[in-house]
Every structure is written in structure tokens, then in C-alpha cells.
Write a protein that holds these residues in place. Structure first.
Motif, PDB file in Angstrom:
ATOM      1  N   TYR A  27     -13.387  -2.332  -1.670  1.00  0.00           N
ATOM      2  CA  TYR A  27     -12.834  -2.877  -0.424  1.00  0.00           C
ATOM      3  C   TYR A  27     -12.924  -4.388  -0.427  1.00  0.00           C
ATOM      4  N   ASP A  29     -11.235  -7.600   2.174  1.00  0.00           N
ATOM      5  CA  ASP A  29     -10.270  -8.092   3.158  1.00  0.00           C
ATOM      6  C   ASP A  29      -9.841  -9.522   2.848  1.00  0.00           C
ATOM      7  N   LYS A  56      -4.456  -0.792   2.402  1.00  0.00           N
ATOM      8  CA  LYS A  56      -4.197  -2.159   2.854  1.00  0.00           C
ATOM      9  C   LYS A  56      -5.242  -3.129   2.335  1.00  0.00           C
ATOM     10  N   HIS A  57      -6.518  -2.737   2.367  1.00  0.00           N
ATOM     11  CA  HIS A  57      -7.587  -3.640   1.957  1.00  0.00           C
ATOM     12  C   HIS A  57      -8.493  -3.035   0.877  1.00  0.00           C
TER      13      HIS A  57
END
Length: 216
Positions: A27, A29, A56-57
Motif C-alpha cells: 500500500y 498513497d 487505487k493505492h
């Protein structure tokens, strides 16, 4: 292929054992996944991993038994922070050096010293890799391209500037920490070429061979 210039850090959010190998979920961001697709390579603490699932992340990747045998991934637990770099593009600035993402060995931090705003980090010199490492040459430590600033028979020194410390996991290192080490790709191929000559009827590397190859 990679450059050793870290783009972001991430965390292992999941580690799933699958018999002799495992699947990890990474993960982040802060890494831009907009141009990442299934099958792409992302260097994770210097280990080239193939994206098998994408969100998405985050991304999933399989870690083979071969990789587990030669890296620290088998010891990593969820929450482990790692350095991330997407595979280089033809237009990428070569800010570091050519990095394959294939770890050559594991070594240990022996000493860390402050030097102004920078840090000197001494790493043990693995015997099997010592002949690949040269003063002012390049090495990759946990995916980070660094210059060897000092070399002894048993250790080598790297200097970590503030920007690198801030944007990678190297700021978390301490004496006793273990890291992935990848030597310079050119040194490995050069050794292979020289070994080919040494196995031939020429009798190995000598002055005549160097002159023949244009080194003298």
C-alpha cells in the motif's frame, strides 16, 4: 530495469503464505499508480516484483521461493515500510545507475555516524561480493542507488544526504539492521566476460590479453 532513485515509500498491508512462496499487498498513497498496469514491475526494497493485482493505492505481487531464499521478504511482516520505484521508461533521467532489481545478497549495518546534515553508514562487505564493489562505484541498498565513498577489507561506507534520508527508509537504519544489496550490473557482466577469457586457451587475464583488448 530501474535507476535506484526512489519514488515513494509504502507498507506491506498483507502477507499471505502460499506453500513455498507468498503473495504480498503493498500500500502506498504517495506512489502514482496512474500509469501502472498488470504485469508491470515495481522495485520493492530493491526487489523486482510483478504487479498481479492493482487497486487505487496498492498492488499485489507474488514472491517466489527463489526470492524468499535470497532476500529478507520471508521475514517481513505487515506494516514493514519499503522503498518503491516503478520500472524506468526510455525517457527517464538516469539519476542513479542501472539497477536490475535482482538482489545479490544481504548485508548488515555496522556503524552509523553523523556528518553535518548527512550520515555515514558503514556496511559489512560480504566476501562473495567484495570484488564487485569499488571506491566511488555504485551499489544499491534496499533499492536506493548510492556511491561507495570508502572501502576497507571488511566494510564499505555510504553517505546519506538529507533528501535521501527523508524520502527513503534509510533513515530508519541502525547498527545491526539488515539490508538488500545489489552490485553494479556492469561489474557482473565484466566478470563473466573475463571468466570466459580465463577459461580459454589464453590462460587468463594477462598483459597480452589486455593489450589485445585495447586496454593498453
Amino acid at each position: 530495469m530501474f535507476t535506484g532513485i526512489i519514488e515513494a515509500t509504502g507498507k506491506l498491508s498483507a502477507v499471505q503464505q502460499r506453500g513455498a512462496d507468498m503473495t504480498v499487498t503493498v500500500y502506498s498513497d504517495s506512489l502514482d499508480f496512474a500509469d501502472v498496469k498488470l504485469g508491470d514491475s515495481i522495485a520493492s526494497n530493491g526487489v523486482c516484483l510483478t504487479v498481479t493485482k492493482l487497486a487505487k493505492h496498492s498492488f499485489d505481487a507474488d514472491v517466489s521461493s527463489e526470492t524468499l531464499a535470497h532476500t529478507l521478504f520471508g521475514r517481513y511482516q505487515p506494516g514493514q515500510v519499503i522503498n518503491l520505484e516503478k520500472a524506468m521508461l526510455p525517457t527517464t533521467r538516469m539519476g542513479g545507475h542501472i539497477v536490475s532489481g535482482h538482489v545479490d545478497g544481504i548485508t548488515q549495518v555496522t556503524k552509523i555516524e553523523a556528518s553535518g546534515r548527512a550520515w555515514h553508514i558503514w556496511l559489512a562487505l560480504p566476501k562473495a561480493l567484495a570484488h564487485y564493489i569499488a571506491a566511488k562505484g555504485s551499489v544499491t541498498v534496499d533499492g536506493v542507488s548510492l556511491t561507495v565513498n570508502e572501502l576497507s577489507a571488511e566494510a564499505f561506507r555510504l553517505t546519506i544526504v538529507p533528501h535521501t534520508a527523508t524520502h527513503t527508509t534509510l533513515s530508519q537504519l541502525k547498527a545491526g539492521s539488515q539490508v538488500h544489496l545489489e552490485v553494479d550490473l556492469i561489474a557482473r557482466y565484466l566478470e563473466r566476460l573475463l571468466k570466459k577469457d580465463s577459461d580459454s586457451a589464453t590462460g587468463g587475464v594477462n598483459m597480452a590479453l589486455l593489450a589485445q583488448r585495447g586496454f593498453l
